[in-house]
Design an enzyme around this catalytic site. Structure first.
Site, PDB file in Angstrom:
ATOM      1  N   LYS A 182      40.394  38.706  31.705  1.00 25.18           N
ATOM      2  CA  LYS A 182      41.049  37.407  31.794  1.00 25.18           C
ATOM      3  C   LYS A 182      40.262  36.560  32.783  1.00 25.18           C
ATOM      4  O   LYS A 182      40.444  36.648  33.987  1.00 25.18           O
ATOM      5  CB  LYS A 182      42.496  37.579  32.259  1.00 25.18           C
ATOM      6  CG  LYS A 182      43.440  36.435  31.892  1.00 25.18           C
ATOM      7  CD  LYS A 182      43.244  35.171  32.676  1.00 25.18           C
ATOM      8  CE  LYS A 182      43.668  35.285  34.113  1.00 25.18           C
ATOM      9  NZ  LYS A 182      43.547  33.947  34.813  1.00 25.18           N
ATOM     10  N   GLU A 258      39.485  42.699  45.335  1.00 15.36           N
ATOM     11  CA  GLU A 258      38.399  42.135  46.140  1.00 15.36           C
ATOM     12  C   GLU A 258      38.824  40.716  46.456  1.00 15.36           C
ATOM     13  O   GLU A 258      38.847  39.849  45.585  1.00 15.36           O
ATOM     14  CB  GLU A 258      37.073  42.184  45.361  1.00 15.36           C
ATOM     15  CG  GLU A 258      35.850  41.967  46.246  1.00 15.36           C
ATOM     16  CD  GLU A 258      35.395  40.531  46.278  1.00 15.36           C
ATOM     17  OE1 GLU A 258      35.770  39.848  47.267  1.00 15.36           O
ATOM     18  OE2 GLU A 258      34.702  40.089  45.362  1.00 15.36           O
ATOM     19  N   CYS A 291      32.860  34.554  48.494  1.00 15.51           N
ATOM     20  CA  CYS A 291      33.807  35.238  49.377  1.00 15.51           C
ATOM     21  C   CYS A 291      33.126  35.939  50.546  1.00 15.51           C
ATOM     22  O   CYS A 291      33.733  36.130  51.595  1.00 15.51           O
ATOM     23  CB  CYS A 291      34.648  36.228  48.582  1.00 15.51           C
ATOM     24  SG  CYS A 291      33.691  37.345  47.554  1.00 15.51           S
ATOM     25  N   GLU A 392      40.063  31.005  54.926  1.00 14.38           N
ATOM     26  CA  GLU A 392      38.962  30.862  53.984  1.00 14.38           C
ATOM     27  C   GLU A 392      39.003  29.471  53.361  1.00 14.38           C
ATOM     28  O   GLU A 392      39.942  29.125  52.648  1.00 14.38           O
ATOM     29  CB  GLU A 392      39.052  31.937  52.899  1.00 14.38           C
ATOM     30  CG  GLU A 392      37.867  31.945  51.957  1.00 14.38           C
ATOM     31  CD  GLU A 392      37.954  33.073  50.940  1.00 14.38           C
ATOM     32  OE1 GLU A 392      36.934  33.723  50.695  1.00 14.38           O
ATOM     33  OE2 GLU A 392      39.055  33.299  50.395  1.00 14.38           O
TER      34      GLU A 392
END
Length: 489
Positions: A182, A258, A291, A392
């Protein structure tokens, strides 16, 4: 900019539209305009994909025939390699990658990683003898076998979609699992093209399936809740990862996550070329949308002013080196969407409100085009408790934090809920490795060493996730162990 082809679903070996024929728009970050369309999967389409993957796992020898499976996945990887230029075009137009970034990490990094996984297959031990053991007067022969976990729901993000799609899909298929992929709504074609190439590689029907949807949650929620899905492998935000982990607990799914990162790059005072080490730290690759990219720069207080001067020069020199769709040297384009642009600009305002100062940037750049451009941005006078140092941002924003000594640098680096990547620069290799060993993160680079590459395991500590991708470890994550014993005379 030429239009992209329609991203179709790929279910049970067939590339097809959604059952209701509906499509959603594929928007290019460069222009903010429609460059293609993608199939809008219905709940019935998702159900079909799960059923197909379940059937392929339960009713064929895909998980048991290691030789045939390795040959099939090798053909799949060869198709990816043969269609490299098409993948680069998708990375440029759909993902918003500069030509340099598209050619390097976005596509070539994914292809190299796919080949690394195919090669790593030979190092996986599928059956190991544990010999004969006497117990309570009888002898027992024992073996330990490694078996595929089952059906995998792979939920992937928009920032480096091919790389992450490959890391999950190729590893899971090599392990003997079947997969429902997906992709993110912002990058549907990079998932759909893998379905088309799987057909060219003649993968067995149902082994690999792709579903696209503009709804960011529906398909993922169905995969996570369905008891026929044995594993969820998710890359994305920590907030969504928490929700997946909670939802998967109902059926006790294996969950690999992750998640986010706020990686620190520590430049020690003895760095061989301190100015160059600092100047190469600007957060510009793919507009900071990675990331594990280092977005906290830690420099010694004793050389803080020197570092600021070097950064100022670096940002000034980079001004004409980004945001050009056709420049083969550009590694920075727009951010992925209007929503992401607003999010990043909100963090820039937050940094100003918190008392940090802008060394460079901080603005939208409509002069670059009608897309979602934010100029390279650097904050100084930052403390590690500020939101811009802790959260982040996922944009071209660097924060610079001074430290007293090595222990202070280690403390600052570890003072984070995240633990994905880390970077250390030192003129003394042993000193650099000592600091690296003290950082609580899954992949640490010392003096430019490549700690994130296809034959090494990758994953996070703390709230950066759990489980590992890439290398033989990434294949083995999709397996479990079984002990078999029988009596012998």
């Amino acid at each position: 900019m030429e239009p992209l082809p329609t991203a179709n679903l790929f279910i049970e070996g067939v590339s097809r539209p959604a059952q209701n024929g509906k499509l959603f728009d594929n928007i290019s970050p460069w222009t903010g305009e429609v460059v293609g369309q993608a199939a809008e999967a219905t709940a019935a389409d998702i159900e079909h994909a799960i059923s197909a993957a379940r059937k392929a796992f339960d009713e064929t020898d895909w998980s048991r025939n290691h030789t045939a499976r390795h040959q099939a996945v090798t053909r799949f990887v060869e198709q990816l390699e043969q269609h490299r230029e098409q993948l680069v075009t998708i990375a440029r137009v759909e993902v918003g990658a500069g030509v340099g970034a598209a050619n390097l990490f976005q596509v070539q990094g994914a292809l190299d990683g796919a080949r690394d996984l195919v090669n790593a297959f030979a190092s996986v031990t599928w059956q190991e003898s544990r010999g004969v053991r006497e117990f309570m007067g009888s002898n027992t022969e024992r073996v330990v076998t490694r078996e595929a976990l089952g059906v995998v729901g792979a939920i992937t993000p928009w920032n480096v979609p091919l790389y992450i799609n490959v890391g999950k899909v190729i590893a899971a298929l090599l392990a003997g699992c079947t997969v429902v992929l997906k992709p993110a709504p912002d990058t549907p074609l990079m998932g759909a093209i893998m379905g088309e190439l799987a057909a060219l590689a003649e993968l067995p029907a149902g082994v690999f399936n792709v579903i696209t949807s503009s709804d960011p949650a529906m398909a993922g929620e169905m995969l996570t809740a369905d008891p026929r899905v044995d594993v969820i492998s998710f890359t994305g935000s920590t907030a969504v990862g928490r929700r997946i982990m909670a939802a998967g607990s109902v059926t006790l799914k294996r969950v690999f996550l992750e998640l986010g990162g706020k990686s620190a790059r520590i430049i020690l005072d003895d760095a061989d070329d301190f100015p160059m080490a600092v100047m190469s730290s600007i957060a510009v690759f793919h507009a900071g949308q990675g990331c594990a990219l280092p977005t906290r720069l830690l420099v010694p207080k004793s050389r803080y002013q020197e570092a600021i001067e070097c950064l100022s020069l670096a940002y000034q020199g980079f001004e004409e080196m980004w945001g050009d769709f056709d420049n083969p040297e550009n590694i920075m384009g727009p951010v992925i969407s209007k929503r992401q642009q607003e999010r990043v600009m909100g963090y820039i305002q937050c940094g100003l409100d918190e008392g940090a100062n802008l060394l460079h940037g901080g603005n939208r750049r409509p002069d670059k085009g009608t897309g979602f451009f934010i100029e390279p941005t650097c904050f100084i006078d930052v403390t590690n408790d500020m939101r811009i140092a802790q959260e982040e941002i996922f944009g071209p924003v660097l924060v610079v934090i001074p430290f007293e000594d090595d222990e202070d640098a280690i403390r600052i680096a570890n003072e984070s809920i995240y633990g994905l990547g880390g970077y250390v620069v030192s003129g003394d290799l042993e000193r650099g490795k000592y600091v690296a060993n003290r950082i609580r993160a899954g992949a640490i680079s010392v003096n430019g060493g490549m700690s994130i590459i296809g034959d090494l395991p990758f994953g996070g500590f703390k709230q950066s996730g759990m489980g590992r991708e890439w290398g033989p470890e990434g294949i083995c994550e999709f397996t479990d162990l079984k002990s078999i014993a029988w009596s012998v005379v």
